[in-house]
Every structure is written in structure tokens, then in C-alpha cells.
Design a protein around this motif. Structure first.
Motif, PDB file in Angstrom:
ATOM      1  N   PRO A  16      29.691  65.416  81.338  1.00 28.94           N
ATOM      2  CA  PRO A  16      28.820  64.775  80.350  1.00 28.94           C
ATOM      3  C   PRO A  16      28.600  63.313  80.697  1.00 28.94           C
ATOM      4  O   PRO A  16      29.344  62.732  81.481  1.00 28.94           O
ATOM      5  CB  PRO A  16      29.588  64.906  79.052  1.00 28.94           C
ATOM      6  CG  PRO A  16      31.023  64.898  79.468  1.00 28.94           C
ATOM      7  CD  PRO A  16      31.053  65.579  80.827  1.00 28.94           C
ATOM      8  N   GLY A  17      27.612  62.721  80.090  1.00 25.78           N
ATOM      9  CA  GLY A  17      27.312  61.316  80.338  1.00 25.78           C
ATOM     10  C   GLY A  17      26.246  60.830  79.391  1.00 25.78           C
ATOM     11  O   GLY A  17      25.732  61.591  78.572  1.00 25.78           O
ATOM     12  N   PRO A  18      25.908  59.551  79.478  1.00 27.42           N
ATOM     13  CA  PRO A  18      24.868  59.020  78.610  1.00 27.42           C
ATOM     14  C   PRO A  18      23.534  59.696  78.902  1.00 27.42           C
ATOM     15  O   PRO A  18      23.241  60.013  80.051  1.00 27.42           O
ATOM     16  CB  PRO A  18      24.825  57.531  78.945  1.00 27.42           C
ATOM     17  CG  PRO A  18      25.596  57.354  80.197  1.00 27.42           C
ATOM     18  CD  PRO A  18      26.465  58.559  80.380  1.00 27.42           C
ATOM     19  N   GLY A  19      22.782  59.935  77.880  1.00 27.50           N
ATOM     20  CA  GLY A  19      21.521  60.631  78.065  1.00 27.50           C
ATOM     21  C   GLY A  19      20.449  60.138  77.118  1.00 27.50           C
ATOM     22  O   GLY A  19      20.668  59.235  76.317  1.00 27.50           O
ATOM     23  N   GLY A  20      19.306  60.728  77.223  1.00 27.24           N
ATOM     24  CA  GLY A  20      18.184  60.375  76.377  1.00 27.24           C
ATOM     25  C   GLY A  20      17.209  61.532  76.296  1.00 27.24           C
ATOM     26  O   GLY A  20      17.316  62.522  77.023  1.00 27.24           O
ATOM     27  N   TRP A  21      16.260  61.409  75.406  1.00 22.17           N
ATOM     28  CA  TRP A  21      15.258  62.442  75.224  1.00 22.17           C
ATOM     29  C   TRP A  21      13.949  61.778  74.800  1.00 22.17           C
ATOM     30  O   TRP A  21      13.928  60.632  74.345  1.00 22.17           O
ATOM     31  CB  TRP A  21      15.677  63.478  74.168  1.00 22.17           C
ATOM     32  CG  TRP A  21      15.952  62.841  72.833  1.00 22.17           C
ATOM     33  CD1 TRP A  21      17.146  62.319  72.410  1.00 22.17           C
ATOM     34  CD2 TRP A  21      15.028  62.625  71.776  1.00 22.17           C
ATOM     35  NE1 TRP A  21      17.019  61.780  71.149  1.00 22.17           N
ATOM     36  CE2 TRP A  21      15.712  61.966  70.732  1.00 22.17           C
ATOM     37  CE3 TRP A  21      13.694  62.900  71.598  1.00 22.17           C
ATOM     38  CZ2 TRP A  21      15.093  61.590  69.549  1.00 22.17           C
ATOM     39  CZ3 TRP A  21      13.079  62.538  70.399  1.00 22.17           C
ATOM     40  CH2 TRP A  21      13.778  61.902  69.397  1.00 22.17           C
ATOM     41  N   GLY A  22      12.866  62.481  74.967  1.00 22.39           N
ATOM     42  CA  GLY A  22      11.565  61.998  74.542  1.00 22.39           C
ATOM     43  C   GLY A  22      10.691  63.173  74.173  1.00 22.39           C
ATOM     44  O   GLY A  22      10.889  64.293  74.646  1.00 22.39           O
ATOM     45  N   ALA A  23       9.729  62.926  73.304  1.00 21.19           N
ATOM     46  CA  ALA A  23       8.788  63.971  72.904  1.00 21.19           C
ATOM     47  C   ALA A  23       7.450  63.347  72.544  1.00 21.19           C
ATOM     48  O   ALA A  23       7.392  62.226  72.045  1.00 21.19           O
ATOM     49  CB  ALA A  23       9.326  64.757  71.714  1.00 21.19           C
ATOM     50  N   VAL A  24       6.390  64.069  72.837  1.00 20.70           N
ATOM     51  CA  VAL A  24       5.048  63.693  72.412  1.00 20.70           C
ATOM     52  C   VAL A  24       4.568  64.798  71.478  1.00 20.70           C
ATOM     53  O   VAL A  24       4.536  65.969  71.856  1.00 20.70           O
ATOM     54  CB  VAL A  24       4.079  63.541  73.601  1.00 20.70           C
ATOM     55  CG1 VAL A  24       2.676  63.221  73.121  1.00 20.70           C
ATOM     56  CG2 VAL A  24       4.569  62.481  74.560  1.00 20.70           C
ATOM     57  N   LEU A  25       4.232  64.428  70.252  1.00 23.09           N
ATOM     58  CA  LEU A  25       3.704  65.367  69.266  1.00 23.09           C
ATOM     59  C   LEU A  25       2.205  65.158  69.183  1.00 23.09           C
ATOM     60  O   LEU A  25       1.740  64.012  69.057  1.00 23.09           O
ATOM     61  CB  LEU A  25       4.329  65.140  67.891  1.00 23.09           C
ATOM     62  CG  LEU A  25       5.811  65.475  67.745  1.00 23.09           C
ATOM     63  CD1 LEU A  25       6.677  64.424  68.387  1.00 23.09           C
ATOM     64  CD2 LEU A  25       6.166  65.680  66.316  1.00 23.09           C
ATOM     65  N   GLU A  26       1.435  66.219  69.284  1.00 18.87           N
ATOM     66  CA  GLU A  26      -0.022  66.124  69.217  1.00 18.87           C
ATOM     67  C   GLU A  26      -0.526  66.931  68.034  1.00 18.87           C
ATOM     68  O   GLU A  26      -0.270  68.122  67.926  1.00 18.87           O
ATOM     69  CB  GLU A  26      -0.656  66.653  70.494  1.00 18.87           C
ATOM     70  CG  GLU A  26      -0.297  65.848  71.727  1.00 18.87           C
ATOM     71  CD  GLU A  26      -0.894  66.421  72.993  1.00 18.87           C
ATOM     72  OE1 GLU A  26      -1.382  67.569  72.966  1.00 18.87           O
ATOM     73  OE2 GLU A  26      -0.867  65.732  74.018  1.00 18.87           O
ATOM     74  N   TYR A  27      -1.243  66.261  67.139  1.00 17.43           N
ATOM     75  CA  TYR A  27      -1.876  66.916  65.993  1.00 17.43           C
ATOM     76  C   TYR A  27      -3.342  66.527  66.044  1.00 17.43           C
ATOM     77  O   TYR A  27      -3.711  65.411  65.685  1.00 17.43           O
ATOM     78  CB  TYR A  27      -1.231  66.455  64.689  1.00 17.43           C
ATOM     79  CG  TYR A  27      -1.812  67.101  63.449  1.00 17.43           C
ATOM     80  CD1 TYR A  27      -1.544  68.434  63.161  1.00 17.43           C
ATOM     81  CD2 TYR A  27      -2.625  66.393  62.591  1.00 17.43           C
ATOM     82  CE1 TYR A  27      -2.063  69.039  62.044  1.00 17.43           C
ATOM     83  CE2 TYR A  27      -3.156  66.989  61.468  1.00 17.43           C
ATOM     84  CZ  TYR A  27      -2.882  68.318  61.194  1.00 17.43           C
ATOM     85  OH  TYR A  27      -3.407  68.922  60.086  1.00 17.43           O
ATOM     86  N   GLY A  28      -4.161  67.424  66.595  1.00 21.41           N
ATOM     87  CA  GLY A  28      -5.564  67.070  66.818  1.00 21.41           C
ATOM     88  C   GLY A  28      -5.645  65.938  67.825  1.00 21.41           C
ATOM     89  O   GLY A  28      -5.101  66.025  68.913  1.00 21.41           O
ATOM     90  N   ARG A  29      -6.300  64.839  67.444  1.00 26.06           N
ATOM     91  CA  ARG A  29      -6.419  63.684  68.338  1.00 26.06           C
ATOM     92  C   ARG A  29      -5.458  62.568  67.942  1.00 26.06           C
ATOM     93  O   ARG A  29      -5.691  61.405  68.234  1.00 26.06           O
ATOM     94  CB  ARG A  29      -7.862  63.158  68.312  1.00 26.06           C
ATOM     95  CG  ARG A  29      -8.847  64.156  68.908  1.00 26.06           C
ATOM     96  CD  ARG A  29     -10.218  63.590  69.022  1.00 26.06           C
ATOM     97  NE  ARG A  29     -10.737  63.251  67.682  1.00 26.06           N
ATOM     98  CZ  ARG A  29     -11.847  62.567  67.468  1.00 26.06           C
ATOM     99  NH1 ARG A  29     -12.552  62.128  68.481  1.00 26.06           N
ATOM    100  NH2 ARG A  29     -12.242  62.324  66.245  1.00 26.06           N
TER     101      ARG A  29
END
Length: 36
Positions: A16-29
Motif C-alpha cells: 500500500p501507499g499514498p494514492g489519489g483518485w479523480g473523476a469527471v461527471l458529465e450531465y449534458g454540457r
């Protein structure tokens, strides 16, 4: 009914180790970026 499209990714340094996450949510434009 409209749909929300979600694109995600994540990573860590070591296991294990330090981590991160990301997300892009798209609702129409209307995109929204979130991360942690």
C-alpha cells in the motif's frame, strides 16, 4: 430521463501507499471534476 456519465481513474505509489483518485461527471454540457 437524462443520464450522468462518469469517467474515473486512480493510482497509488507503492502497495500500500499514498494514492489519489479523480473523476469527471458529465450531465449534458455541464462537466464537473472531482478528486481526492
Amino acid at each position: 430521463m437524462s443520464a450522468v456519465v462518469i469517467h474515473t481513474d486512480g493510482a497509488c505509489s507503492g502497495n500500500p501507499g499514498p494514492g489519489g483518485w479523480g473523476a469527471v461527471l458529465e450531465y449534458g454540457r455541464h462537466p464537473k471534476e472531482i478528486s481526492g
